[in-house]
Design a protein around this motif. Structure first.
Motif, PDB file in Angstrom:
ATOM      1  N   GLY A   1       0.785  -1.226   0.000  1.00 23.96           N
ATOM      2  CA  GLY A   1       0.000   0.000   0.000  1.00 23.96           C
ATOM      3  C   GLY A   1       0.816   1.275   0.000  1.00 23.96           C
ATOM      4  N   LEU A   2       2.026   1.244   0.570  1.00 25.30           N
ATOM      5  CA  LEU A   2       2.830   2.467   0.679  1.00 25.30           C
ATOM      6  C   LEU A   2       3.200   3.052  -0.688  1.00 25.30           C
ATOM      7  CD1 LEU A   2       5.097   1.572   3.728  1.00 25.30           C
ATOM      8  CD2 LEU A   2       2.991   2.929   3.675  1.00 25.30           C
ATOM      9  N   PRO A   3       3.701   2.259  -1.647  1.00 22.65           N
ATOM     10  CA  PRO A   3       3.932   2.841  -2.975  1.00 22.65           C
ATOM     11  C   PRO A   3       2.642   3.242  -3.671  1.00 22.65           C
ATOM     12  CG  PRO A   3       4.411   0.482  -2.987  1.00 22.65           C
ATOM     13  CD  PRO A   3       4.233   0.882  -1.563  1.00 22.65           C
ATOM     14  N   GLY A   4       1.537   2.575  -3.335  1.00 25.38           N
ATOM     15  CA  GLY A   4       0.249   2.981  -3.893  1.00 25.38           C
ATOM     16  C   GLY A   4      -0.150   4.359  -3.419  1.00 25.38           C
ATOM     17  N   VAL A   5       0.128   4.671  -2.155  1.00 25.27           N
ATOM     18  CA  VAL A   5      -0.130   6.007  -1.620  1.00 25.27           C
ATOM     19  C   VAL A   5       0.715   7.043  -2.370  1.00 25.27           C
ATOM     20  CG1 VAL A   5       0.207   7.485   0.404  1.00 25.27           C
ATOM     21  CG2 VAL A   5      -0.870   5.250   0.664  1.00 25.27           C
ATOM     22  N   ALA A   6       1.991   6.727  -2.609  1.00 29.21           N
ATOM     23  CA  ALA A   6       2.867   7.651  -3.337  1.00 29.21           C
ATOM     24  C   ALA A   6       2.351   7.892  -4.751  1.00 29.21           C
ATOM     25  CB  ALA A   6       4.286   7.092  -3.373  1.00 29.21           C
TER      26      ALA A   6
ATOM     27  N   PHE B   1      -3.470   3.186  -3.581  1.00 21.40           N
ATOM     28  CA  PHE B   1      -3.785   4.193  -4.596  1.00 21.40           C
ATOM     29  C   PHE B   1      -5.232   4.664  -4.480  1.00 21.40           C
ATOM     30  CE2 PHE B   1      -5.457   5.165  -8.848  1.00 21.40           C
ATOM     31  CZ  PHE B   1      -4.666   6.254  -9.173  1.00 21.40           C
ATOM     32  N   THR B   2      -6.181   3.708  -4.458  1.00 18.63           N
ATOM     33  CA  THR B   2      -7.592   4.093  -4.398  1.00 18.63           C
ATOM     34  C   THR B   2      -7.938   4.716  -3.054  1.00 18.63           C
ATOM     35  OG1 THR B   2      -8.194   1.824  -3.753  1.00 18.63           O
ATOM     36  CG2 THR B   2      -8.345   2.383  -6.084  1.00 18.63           C
ATOM     37  N   SER B   3      -7.229   4.305  -2.000  1.00 22.24           N
ATOM     38  CA  SER B   3      -7.452   4.920  -0.693  1.00 22.24           C
ATOM     39  C   SER B   3      -7.034   6.378  -0.711  1.00 22.24           C
ATOM     40  CB  SER B   3      -6.684   4.154   0.389  1.00 22.24           C
ATOM     41  OG  SER B   3      -6.921   4.705   1.665  1.00 22.24           O
ATOM     42  N   PHE B   4      -5.944   6.679  -1.404  1.00 25.56           N
ATOM     43  CA  PHE B   4      -5.471   8.068  -1.439  1.00 25.56           C
ATOM     44  C   PHE B   4      -6.437   8.968  -2.197  1.00 25.56           C
ATOM     45  CE2 PHE B   4      -3.059  11.783  -2.483  1.00 25.56           C
ATOM     46  CZ  PHE B   4      -2.194  11.940  -1.409  1.00 25.56           C
ATOM     47  N   ILE B   5      -6.931   8.515  -3.338  1.00 26.97           N
ATOM     48  CA  ILE B   5      -7.737   9.396  -4.177  1.00 26.97           C
ATOM     49  C   ILE B   5      -9.210   9.408  -3.801  1.00 26.97           C
ATOM     50  CG2 ILE B   5      -6.159   9.178  -6.130  1.00 26.97           C
ATOM     51  CD1 ILE B   5      -8.242   7.342  -7.448  1.00 26.97           C
ATOM     52  N   SER B   6      -9.666   8.429  -2.997  1.00 26.71           N
ATOM     53  CA  SER B   6     -11.097   8.405  -2.668  1.00 26.71           C
ATOM     54  C   SER B   6     -11.412   7.698  -1.354  1.00 26.71           C
ATOM     55  CB  SER B   6     -11.888   7.721  -3.805  1.00 26.71           C
ATOM     56  OG  SER B   6     -11.468   6.380  -3.959  1.00 26.71           O
ATOM     57  N   HIS B   7     -10.393   7.377  -0.543  1.00 26.50           N
ATOM     58  CA  HIS B   7     -10.587   6.602   0.696  1.00 26.50           C
ATOM     59  C   HIS B   7     -11.296   5.283   0.398  1.00 26.50           C
ATOM     60  CE1 HIS B   7      -9.072   9.956   2.879  1.00 26.50           C
ATOM     61  NE2 HIS B   7     -10.166  10.710   2.798  1.00 26.50           N
ATOM     62  N   ALA B   8     -10.995   4.698  -0.751  1.00 27.15           N
ATOM     63  CA  ALA B   8     -11.707   3.487  -1.190  1.00 27.15           C
ATOM     64  C   ALA B   8     -10.758   2.313  -1.342  1.00 27.15           C
ATOM     65  CB  ALA B   8     -12.442   3.764  -2.500  1.00 27.15           C
TER      66      ALA B   8
ATOM     67  N   TRP C   1      -5.427   1.486   9.341  1.00 29.04           N
ATOM     68  CA  TRP C   1      -4.809   2.343  10.345  1.00 29.04           C
ATOM     69  C   TRP C   1      -3.431   2.775   9.850  1.00 29.04           C
ATOM     70  CZ3 TRP C   1      -0.397   0.864  13.310  1.00 29.04           C
ATOM     71  CH2 TRP C   1      -0.031   1.781  14.294  1.00 29.04           C
ATOM     72  N   ALA C   2      -2.650   1.834   9.317  1.00 29.20           N
ATOM     73  CA  ALA C   2      -1.302   2.140   8.823  1.00 29.20           C
ATOM     74  C   ALA C   2      -1.354   2.970   7.542  1.00 29.20           C
ATOM     75  CB  ALA C   2      -0.530   0.841   8.586  1.00 29.20           C
ATOM     76  N   ILE C   3      -2.205   2.603   6.608  1.00 33.82           N
ATOM     77  CA  ILE C   3      -2.280   3.328   5.338  1.00 33.82           C
ATOM     78  C   ILE C   3      -2.762   4.758   5.546  1.00 33.82           C
ATOM     79  CG2 ILE C   3      -3.540   3.447   3.144  1.00 33.82           C
ATOM     80  CD1 ILE C   3      -3.236   0.451   2.880  1.00 33.82           C
ATOM     81  N   ASN C   4      -3.731   4.946   6.425  1.00 31.11           N
ATOM     82  CA  ASN C   4      -4.227   6.302   6.671  1.00 31.11           C
ATOM     83  C   ASN C   4      -3.160   7.183   7.319  1.00 31.11           C
ATOM     84  OD1 ASN C   4      -6.764   5.978   5.539  1.00 31.11           O
ATOM     85  ND2 ASN C   4      -7.699   5.270   7.440  1.00 31.11           N
ATOM     86  N   ILE C   5      -2.332   6.605   8.193  1.00 24.33           N
ATOM     87  CA  ILE C   5      -1.215   7.365   8.748  1.00 24.33           C
ATOM     88  C   ILE C   5      -0.258   7.776   7.625  1.00 24.33           C
ATOM     89  CG2 ILE C   5       0.855   7.185  10.186  1.00 24.33           C
ATOM     90  CD1 ILE C   5      -0.768   5.513  12.141  1.00 24.33           C
ATOM     91  N   ALA C   6       0.012   6.846   6.708  1.00 19.47           N
ATOM     92  CA  ALA C   6       0.917   7.141   5.591  1.00 19.47           C
ATOM     93  C   ALA C   6       0.351   8.233   4.687  1.00 19.47           C
ATOM     94  CB  ALA C   6       1.167   5.864   4.784  1.00 19.47           C
ATOM     95  N   LYS C   7      -0.965   8.347   4.587  1.00 19.99           N
ATOM     96  CA  LYS C   7      -1.588   9.352   3.731  1.00 19.99           C
ATOM     97  C   LYS C   7      -1.538  10.755   4.336  1.00 19.99           C
ATOM     98  CE  LYS C   7      -5.767   7.990   2.705  1.00 19.99           C
ATOM     99  NZ  LYS C   7      -7.027   7.219   2.869  1.00 19.99           N
ATOM    100  N   PHE C   8      -1.367  10.846   5.638  1.00 17.24           N
ATOM    101  CA  PHE C   8      -1.526  12.134   6.320  1.00 17.24           C
ATOM    102  C   PHE C   8      -0.510  13.172   5.838  1.00 17.24           C
ATOM    103  CE2 PHE C   8      -1.176  15.249   9.692  1.00 17.24           C
ATOM    104  CZ  PHE C   8      -2.495  15.462  10.045  1.00 17.24           C
ATOM    105  N   ILE C   9       0.763  12.776   5.731  1.00 15.71           N
ATOM    106  CA  ILE C   9       1.801  13.736   5.347  1.00 15.71           C
ATOM    107  C   ILE C   9       1.598  14.262   3.921  1.00 15.71           C
ATOM    108  CG2 ILE C   9       4.272  14.034   4.915  1.00 15.71           C
ATOM    109  CD1 ILE C   9       4.811  12.233   7.297  1.00 15.71           C
ATOM    110  N   PRO C  10       1.391  13.392   2.916  1.00 17.87           N
ATOM    111  CA  PRO C  10       1.143  13.953   1.578  1.00 17.87           C
ATOM    112  C   PRO C  10      -0.157  14.757   1.496  1.00 17.87           C
ATOM    113  CG  PRO C  10       0.968  11.551   1.566  1.00 17.87           C
ATOM    114  CD  PRO C  10       1.558  11.929   2.862  1.00 17.87           C
ATOM    115  N   TYR C  11      -1.181  14.395   2.256  1.00 18.42           N
ATOM    116  CA  TYR C  11      -2.399  15.214   2.288  1.00 18.42           C
ATOM    117  C   TYR C  11      -2.069  16.614   2.795  1.00 18.42           C
ATOM    118  CZ  TYR C  11      -6.288  12.023   1.182  1.00 18.42           C
ATOM    119  OH  TYR C  11      -7.192  11.223   0.542  1.00 18.42           O
TER     120      TYR C  11
END
Length: 251
Positions: A82-87, A145-152, A180-190
């Motif tokens: 998921g981490l590279p997907g967030v990036a 990736f989908t979590s970052f662009i739509s929380h999906a 829980w982990a992916i949402n933490i990873a999304k916080f900084i780029p958000y």
């Protein structure tokens, strides 16, 4: 501009409660419906910025009830994928217009409903063998990736976890840990994308009780509410909001 008026709370309050119920009791699969609903009344980026801290609050509230009941191997596979997907999602977000975001969120919403209908009707079979680790990495990448662009991120994670044969509670606990982990990873780029503002912070404070109520209801609903009933309501809501967002994005 975000107006915390009666109309906003009429949409946002039930949406956030719904997200809490989904994340707290039904594997996070439909929690992103809250973002879709909010995107009907505010800019998509603002809707996502409002929802992330609330989803993180729900994550924190639901970790304890499911503590240690997750499958750690499956969780780590999804998190590392998921981490590279967030990036990747962050890179797309920098160039996406509000209408493109509406279109993407709408397509994910309707696609989720079609995927669920196909899988539950037997037209889409996950197979009888557990999905290999590399498949979980791909699922994690897609979920990030989908979590970052739509929380999906729920649907791609569900494909992997269901194919690994997890029982209901292990499945729920694993999704709690993963997001829980992916949402933490999304916080900084958000934050870097200026998706958190004074207005979204005010909305977070006002909506936090709704999030905690939804999480509390979700943990209890996990045992007593039939999944079929919960997701039937979800499918109707997601189809309606998804089609509206697609129409708005295209027109």
């Amino acid at each position: 501009m975000l107006n915390l008026d009666l109309w906003f709370f009429a949409i946002a309050g039930p949406a956030v409660i719904f997200a809490g119920i989904s994340k707290g009791g039904f594997g996070s699969g439909a929690a992103f419906a809250a973002s879709s609903m909010l995107a009907l009344v505010v800019e998509p980026a603002m809707a996502l910025g409002v929802m992330l801290p609330l989803l993180m609050l729900i994550d924190a509230a639901t970790l304890r009830p499911y503590w240690g009941r997750w499958r750690l191997r499956e969780a780590m596979i999804l998190i590392l994928g998921g981490l590279p997907g967030v990036a990747l999602g962050a890179m797309l977000f920098r160039v996406a217009s509000p209408d493109l975001l509406r279109l993407l969120i709408g397509l994910v919403s309707v696609g989720f409903v079609l995927w669920q209908i196909a899988s539950r009707s037997g037209k889409l079979k996950l197979g009888t063998r557990p999905m290999p680790d590399w498949g979980g990495g791909i699922a994690g990448l897609t979920a990030g990736f989908t979590s970052f662009i739509s929380h999906a991120g729920g649907p791609p994670a569900a494909v992997f976890l269901l194919a690994r044969g997890l029982d209901k509670t292990a499945y729920q606990a694993t999704t709690v840990l993963v997001f829980w982990a992916i949402n933490i990873a999304k916080f900084i780029p958000y934050a870097a994308l200026d998706m958190f503002t004074q207005a979204t912070t005010q909305a977070n404070l006002a909506l936090a009780p709704f999030a905690l109520l939804g999480a509390w209801l979700g943990v209890r609903a996990h045992r007593i509410v039939p999944e079929r009933l919960f997701f039937a309501v979800t499918y109707v809501a997601l189809t309606a909001t998804g089609l509206k967002l697609i129409w708005d994005g295209l027109t």
